[in-house]
Scaffold this motif. Sequence first.
Motif, PDB file in Angstrom:
ATOM      1  N   GLN A  38       0.810  -1.218   0.000  1.00 42.01           N
ATOM      2  CA  GLN A  38       0.000   0.000   0.000  1.00 42.01           C
ATOM      3  C   GLN A  38       0.843   1.267   0.000  1.00 42.01           C
ATOM      4  O   GLN A  38       0.338   2.349  -0.282  1.00 42.01           O
ATOM      5  N   LYS A  39       2.109   1.137   0.301  1.00 39.23           N
ATOM      6  CA  LYS A  39       2.985   2.291   0.501  1.00 39.23           C
ATOM      7  C   LYS A  39       2.990   3.263  -0.680  1.00 39.23           C
ATOM      8  O   LYS A  39       2.838   4.471  -0.490  1.00 39.23           O
ATOM      9  N   THR A  40       3.153   2.755  -1.903  1.00 35.02           N
ATOM     10  CA  THR A  40       3.239   3.676  -3.049  1.00 35.02           C
ATOM     11  C   THR A  40       1.951   4.473  -3.235  1.00 35.02           C
ATOM     12  O   THR A  40       1.992   5.648  -3.572  1.00 35.02           O
ATOM     13  N   PHE A  41       0.808   3.839  -2.979  1.00 34.65           N
ATOM     14  CA  PHE A  41      -0.470   4.536  -3.131  1.00 34.65           C
ATOM     15  C   PHE A  41      -0.646   5.602  -2.052  1.00 34.65           C
ATOM     16  O   PHE A  41      -1.103   6.715  -2.319  1.00 34.65           O
ATOM     17  N   ILE A  42      -0.250   5.285  -0.834  1.00 39.29           N
ATOM     18  CA  ILE A  42      -0.359   6.246   0.263  1.00 39.29           C
ATOM     19  C   ILE A  42       0.590   7.420   0.029  1.00 39.29           C
ATOM     20  O   ILE A  42       0.215   8.587   0.225  1.00 39.29           O
ATOM     21  N   LEU A  43       1.812   7.149  -0.405  1.00 44.50           N
ATOM     22  CA  LEU A  43       2.767   8.228  -0.675  1.00 44.50           C
ATOM     23  C   LEU A  43       2.316   9.093  -1.853  1.00 44.50           C
ATOM     24  O   LEU A  43       2.506  10.307  -1.841  1.00 44.50           O
ATOM     25  N   ASP A  44       1.684   8.488  -2.865  1.00 42.50           N
ATOM     26  CA  ASP A  44       1.124   9.276  -3.974  1.00 42.50           C
ATOM     27  C   ASP A  44       0.066  10.245  -3.443  1.00 42.50           C
ATOM     28  O   ASP A  44       0.026  11.412  -3.832  1.00 42.50           O
ATOM     29  N   TRP A  45      -0.795   9.772  -2.546  1.00 49.37           N
ATOM     30  CA  TRP A  45      -1.804  10.635  -1.933  1.00 49.37           C
ATOM     31  C   TRP A  45      -1.132  11.755  -1.143  1.00 49.37           C
ATOM     32  O   TRP A  45      -1.496  12.921  -1.257  1.00 49.37           O
ATOM     33  N   ALA A  46      -0.139  11.409  -0.342  1.00 52.44           N
ATOM     34  CA  ALA A  46       0.550  12.395   0.495  1.00 52.44           C
ATOM     35  C   ALA A  46       1.238  13.464  -0.349  1.00 52.44           C
ATOM     36  O   ALA A  46       1.326  14.620   0.062  1.00 52.44           O
ATOM     37  N   GLU A  47       1.706  13.081  -1.538  1.00 52.01           N
ATOM     38  CA  GLU A  47       2.381  14.026  -2.432  1.00 52.01           C
ATOM     39  C   GLU A  47       1.407  14.810  -3.303  1.00 52.01           C
ATOM     40  O   GLU A  47       1.812  15.634  -4.109  1.00 52.01           O
ATOM     41  N   GLY A  48       0.101  14.525  -3.178  1.00 56.24           N
ATOM     42  CA  GLY A  48      -0.907  15.283  -3.903  1.00 56.24           C
ATOM     43  C   GLY A  48      -1.061  14.911  -5.364  1.00 56.24           C
ATOM     44  O   GLY A  48      -1.497  15.733  -6.165  1.00 56.24           O
ATOM     45  N   LYS A  49      -0.698  13.689  -5.727  1.00 50.84           N
ATOM     46  CA  LYS A  49      -0.851  13.278  -7.127  1.00 50.84           C
ATOM     47  C   LYS A  49      -2.318  13.193  -7.502  1.00 50.84           C
ATOM     48  O   LYS A  49      -3.175  12.919  -6.675  1.00 50.84           O
ATOM     49  N   GLU A  50      -2.602  13.445  -8.772  1.00 51.24           N
ATOM     50  CA  GLU A  50      -3.980  13.437  -9.271  1.00 51.24           C
ATOM     51  C   GLU A  50      -4.616  12.058  -9.148  1.00 51.24           C
ATOM     52  O   GLU A  50      -3.937  11.045  -9.273  1.00 51.24           O
ATOM     53  N   TRP A  51      -5.931  12.026  -8.939  1.00 49.80           N
ATOM     54  CA  TRP A  51      -6.673  10.769  -8.828  1.00 49.80           C
ATOM     55  C   TRP A  51      -7.436  10.520 -10.099  1.00 49.80           C
ATOM     56  O   TRP A  51      -7.813  11.472 -10.770  1.00 49.80           O
ATOM     57  N   PRO A  52      -7.768   9.349 -10.497  1.00 48.09           N
ATOM     58  CA  PRO A  52      -7.386   8.100  -9.848  1.00 48.09           C
ATOM     59  C   PRO A  52      -5.914   7.775 -10.124  1.00 48.09           C
ATOM     60  O   PRO A  52      -5.384   8.133 -11.162  1.00 48.09           O
ATOM     61  N   ILE A  53      -5.315   7.087  -9.188  1.00 42.51           N
ATOM     62  CA  ILE A  53      -3.924   6.651  -9.341  1.00 42.51           C
ATOM     63  C   ILE A  53      -3.966   5.192  -9.741  1.00 42.51           C
ATOM     64  O   ILE A  53      -4.432   4.350  -8.984  1.00 42.51           O
ATOM     65  N   ILE A  54      -3.534   4.910 -10.947  1.00 41.37           N
ATOM     66  CA  ILE A  54      -3.548   3.537 -11.447  1.00 41.37           C
ATOM     67  C   ILE A  54      -2.120   3.157 -11.771  1.00 41.37           C
ATOM     68  O   ILE A  54      -1.458   3.816 -12.554  1.00 41.37           O
ATOM     69  N   LYS A  55      -1.650   2.092 -11.140  1.00 43.29           N
ATOM     70  CA  LYS A  55      -0.276   1.641 -11.365  1.00 43.29           C
ATOM     71  C   LYS A  55      -0.272   0.163 -11.671  1.00 43.29           C
ATOM     72  O   LYS A  55      -1.069  -0.561 -11.222  1.00 43.29           O
TER      73      LYS A  55
END
Length: 69
Positions: free
Chosen positions: A52-69
């Motif tokens: 879950q770490k990469t998704f949580i860090l993407d949120w913390a950094e303010g990346k646009e949603w949805p985040i699909i990786k």
Amino acid sequence: MSHIRMEIKVYSVQIIFKALSYEGTLKQMGAESREHRFFAKDSLPKNLNPRQKTFILDWAEGKEWPIIK
């Protein structure tokens, strides 16, 4: 004799919910989690779940949603 080649793919779906406000008390319900807490973006724990770490860090950094990786 014929051979059948099968390819198995496994996908993991991570769904992370963002709470804008919360009232009440967090309760432990079952053995799946050891502890429940809320964290600010700038105070995240170091031991985040690796899946879950990469998704949580993407949120913390303010990346646009949805985040699909």
